[in-house]
Design a protein around this motif. Structure first.
Motif, PDB file in Angstrom:
ATOM      1  N   TRP A  80      42.036  32.174  14.825  1.00 11.58           N
ATOM      2  CA  TRP A  80      41.639  30.356  14.810  1.00 11.58           C
ATOM      3  C   TRP A  80      40.534  31.828  12.816  1.00 11.58           C
ATOM      4  N   ILE A  81      41.011  30.964  12.290  1.00  5.66           N
ATOM      5  CA  ILE A  81      40.877  31.402  10.917  1.00  5.66           C
ATOM      6  C   ILE A  81      39.076  32.007  11.105  1.00  5.66           C
ATOM      7  N   GLU A  95      45.989  43.176  12.154  1.00  5.88           N
ATOM      8  CA  GLU A  95      46.216  44.050  11.025  1.00  5.88           C
ATOM      9  C   GLU A  95      47.684  42.544  11.187  1.00  5.88           C
ATOM     10  N   THR A  96      47.629  42.079  12.102  1.00  5.61           N
ATOM     11  CA  THR A  96      48.391  40.593  12.208  1.00  5.61           C
ATOM     12  C   THR A  96      47.638  39.569  12.811  1.00  5.61           C
ATOM     13  N   LEU A  97      48.482  38.147  12.477  1.00  2.00           N
ATOM     14  CA  LEU A  97      47.872  36.865  13.117  1.00  2.00           C
ATOM     15  C   LEU A  97      48.219  35.142  12.793  1.00  2.00           C
ATOM     16  N   LYS A  98      48.538  35.304  13.638  1.00  2.00           N
ATOM     17  CA  LYS A  98      48.789  33.711  13.783  1.00  2.00           C
ATOM     18  C   LYS A  98      48.387  32.263  14.356  1.00  2.00           C
ATOM     19  N   LEU A  99      48.416  31.711  12.797  1.00  3.78           N
ATOM     20  CA  LEU A  99      48.154  30.644  12.966  1.00  3.78           C
ATOM     21  C   LEU A  99      48.795  29.567  13.383  1.00  3.78           C
ATOM     22  N   VAL A 100      47.568  28.795  13.644  1.00  2.00           N
ATOM     23  CA  VAL A 100      48.362  27.438  13.650  1.00  2.00           C
ATOM     24  C   VAL A 100      47.487  26.332  12.545  1.00  2.00           C
ATOM     25  N   VAL A 101      48.076  25.708  11.649  1.00  2.38           N
ATOM     26  CA  VAL A 101      46.669  24.427  10.481  1.00  2.38           C
ATOM     27  C   VAL A 101      47.799  23.897   9.777  1.00  2.38           C
ATOM     28  N   ARG A 102      46.898  22.788   9.628  1.00  2.00           N
ATOM     29  CA  ARG A 102      47.426  21.890   8.316  1.00  2.00           C
ATOM     30  C   ARG A 102      47.777  22.337   7.118  1.00  2.00           C
ATOM     31  N   VAL A 103      48.298  21.943   6.152  1.00  2.00           N
ATOM     32  CA  VAL A 103      48.468  21.886   5.025  1.00  2.00           C
ATOM     33  C   VAL A 103      47.429  20.831   4.011  1.00  2.00           C
ATOM     34  N   ASP A 143      42.166  25.027  10.135  1.00  2.00           N
ATOM     35  CA  ASP A 143      42.781  25.122  11.869  1.00  2.00           C
ATOM     36  C   ASP A 143      42.245  23.727  12.688  1.00  2.00           C
ATOM     37  N   GLN A 144      42.445  23.490  14.109  1.00  2.00           N
ATOM     38  CA  GLN A 144      42.183  22.726  14.757  1.00  2.00           C
ATOM     39  C   GLN A 144      40.542  22.538  15.117  1.00  2.00           C
ATOM     40  N   LYS A 145      39.841  23.511  15.039  1.00  2.00           N
ATOM     41  CA  LYS A 145      38.320  23.251  14.486  1.00  2.00           C
ATOM     42  C   LYS A 145      37.715  23.140  13.889  1.00  2.00           C
ATOM     43  N   GLY A 146      38.823  23.150  12.694  1.00  2.00           N
ATOM     44  CA  GLY A 146      37.888  22.651  11.255  1.00  2.00           C
ATOM     45  C   GLY A 146      37.730  23.217  10.298  1.00  2.00           C
ATOM     46  N   ASP A 147      37.769  24.891  10.189  1.00  2.00           N
ATOM     47  CA  ASP A 147      37.762  25.859   9.638  1.00  2.00           C
ATOM     48  C   ASP A 147      38.682  26.660   8.007  1.00  2.00           C
ATOM     49  N   MET A 148      38.034  26.614   6.814  1.00  2.00           N
ATOM     50  CA  MET A 148      39.422  26.551   5.831  1.00  2.00           C
ATOM     51  C   MET A 148      39.274  27.252   5.214  1.00  2.00           C
ATOM     52  N   ILE A 149      40.402  27.951   4.517  1.00  2.00           N
ATOM     53  CA  ILE A 149      41.059  28.783   4.092  1.00  2.00           C
ATOM     54  C   ILE A 149      41.515  28.672   3.092  1.00  2.00           C
TER      55      ILE A 149
END
Length: 212
Positions: free
Chosen positions: A7-8, A16-24, A45-51
């Motif tokens: 999650w974001i 050091e490594t991350l795997k995210l499912v995100v919407r633009v 992301d699905q929880k509503g957090d943005m970056i």
């Protein structure tokens, strides 16, 4: 066993490594004075957090046609940079540091300056809060094409994203303006948020009249 997605809000210096499912959520291009340009995005992301995210000029050719606003992606093997700049209050960690500002409201007190190609006006939201806004060059022309010739009673709603904040100075309060080519100006019925805000504004002003 497949690796679970991150999650974001879990982004920190330890992983050091991350795997995210995100919407633009938002995507735009910024062109610098030397004519080089890069891509900037807001990922959700699905929880509503943005970056905020950046695709550097060297990589635009690879990603420009693959990243589409509103689409969802699995992202990994990206570089994390710690936000130690002046915008730290927005995010502790970002992919690249940018300023993000989202503002929507009704236009009021318009003063246009054709010679210098800028327009100054107030943006008023549903809480009656007001902030000054200045638009320059191509943003000025887009604003004027929507505003000029309309009767005073006509409601014009604007949305400005990725705006530049001008701090208060002396008698002048905080204001905003478009960043050079990085902001996005939406007016009229260009998106559902504008239509919804206009409906809410009409209802708000009607209730104000009833209570007066």
């Amino acid at each position: 066993m497949a690796r679970k997605f991150d999650w974001i809000k879990e982004i920190d210096e330890k992983k050091e490594t991350l795997k995210l499912v995100v919407r633009v959520k938002d995507l735009w291009f910024v062109q610098n004075w030397d004519m080089n340009r890069h891509m900037e995005l807001i990922l959700l992301d699905q929880k509503g957090d943005m970056i905020p995210t950046m695709v550097k000029k060297e990589d635009i050719g690879l990603w420009e046609e693959k990243l589409v606003e509103g689409h969802t992606y699995i992202m990994h093997n990206f570089k994390i940079m710690k936000n130690q700049g002046q915008f730290r209050k927005f995010n502790d960690f970002v992919f690249m540091v940018i300023l993000v500002l989202y503002i929507i409201g009704v236009v009021d007190n318009v003063r246009c300056n054709p010679q210098s190609k800028n327009v100054v006006f107030h943006i008023r939201d549903l809480s009656s809060a007001v902030i000054g806004c200045t638009l320059w060059d191509s943003y000025y022309f887009k604003f004027m094409s929507n505003w000029r010739g309309e009767p005073d009673s006509f409601i014009i709603v604007v949305m400005l994203t990725q705006a530049k904040i001008k701090p208060s100075s002396g008698q002048w309060p905080v204001s905003i303006s478009n960043s050079w080519n990085g902001s996005k100006l939406l007016m009229g019925d260009e998106c559902s948020e504008l239509v919804r805000f206009k409906e809410q504004w009409i209802q708000y002003t009607f209730l104000e009249l009833l209570s007066s």
